[in-house]
Motif scaffolding. Sequence first.
Motif, PDB file in Angstrom:
ATOM      1  N   GLU A  59       7.475  51.205   8.256  1.00 21.15           N
ATOM      2  CA  GLU A  59       7.136  51.096   9.673  1.00 21.15           C
ATOM      3  C   GLU A  59       7.337  49.673  10.185  1.00 21.15           C
ATOM      4  OE1 GLU A  59       4.805  54.337   7.682  1.00 21.15           O
ATOM      5  OE2 GLU A  59       5.151  52.204   7.259  1.00 21.15           O
ATOM      6  N   ASP A  98      13.443  50.691  10.403  1.00 22.50           N
ATOM      7  CA  ASP A  98      12.599  51.577  11.210  1.00 22.50           C
ATOM      8  C   ASP A  98      12.865  51.389  12.694  1.00 22.50           C
ATOM      9  OD1 ASP A  98      10.163  53.400  11.399  1.00 22.50           O
ATOM     10  OD2 ASP A  98       9.438  51.668  12.520  1.00 22.50           O
ATOM     11  N   ARG A 150       5.936  50.968  17.045  1.00 12.93           N
ATOM     12  CA  ARG A 150       6.246  50.908  15.605  1.00 12.93           C
ATOM     13  C   ARG A 150       5.379  49.859  14.911  1.00 12.93           C
ATOM     14  NH1 ARG A 150       7.379  55.479  14.800  1.00 12.93           N
ATOM     15  NH2 ARG A 150       7.891  54.834  12.661  1.00 12.93           N
TER      16      ARG A 150
END
Length: 285
Positions: free
Chosen positions: A142, A147, A217
């Motif tokens: 993450e 990501d 995120r």
Amino acid sequence: MDGALLIGESGSTKCEWRWCAPGAEAQPFRSAGLNPNILPEAAIDAAIRGLAAQLPGLPGQIRFYGSGISGPPQAEVLIRALAGAFPGAEARVHTDLLAAARATLRSEGLVLILGTGSNACRHAGGEVTVRRGGHGYLFGDEGSGADLGKAWLSALLYGELPADLADATEAFTGMPLLVFRGAVYRDARPNVRLASLAPLICGQLARAEVRALVQARMRLLVQRCVLPLAAGPGEPADIVGSVGHYFRGAVSEALEAAGVRAGQSIPVPADALVQYHRLPGNQDR
């Protein structure tokens, strides 16, 4: 410490090397990233032999820190490659988390890795005591470069970002979105291909929709990997890695919203590892 020390600090995208001769300033070298979960052993062996050809001699000791060193089988891949390229050198292979912990030059604390991938740990006495994350771009990472690239491309493909950002992405990659999507699937290192979008995303952070995507995120990263390790309100979390450095504002906001203070930022841990291994008592660690 007899002879020169060679330090390698590798993510999935690149590996930073430092040649440390006694009494001299460390010399920098670079190779491709050497993640054994992504690259075949033959490619790792070739990359290290290519590095050896550039060095001023044979090291007496090697300390390699890398992503993808999740257990003895992965470490053995690097040990074999290092032994083949540097016969007689005493080599030790460690995780990228240990590199991050030692690079802070703190006796203990909380540290977050944020580069092509992501994870976090607590450390004390130059050793990792507990860790979170590090499950790779399919199941974790993450807030990492991979990501962010994945979230960015997905949002573009669903039309959730303005059309001019799709145009900017096509100009940046040199290919239409669907062609780039296909290139990711075919790439031997898809996480690196996705992370290649990070500079583009960083350059668009003034846009509200881009900030929202990035902050979402980073909040997930803090929720999953940092908060379970935090000792208490206001504790600093040191941030290691290039993505953490360039997206520091978004990382800091997510940390502070969760009651964790952003600590020092270390974009290139290899330089701090030189300092660590030159401290008394750390030469043979």
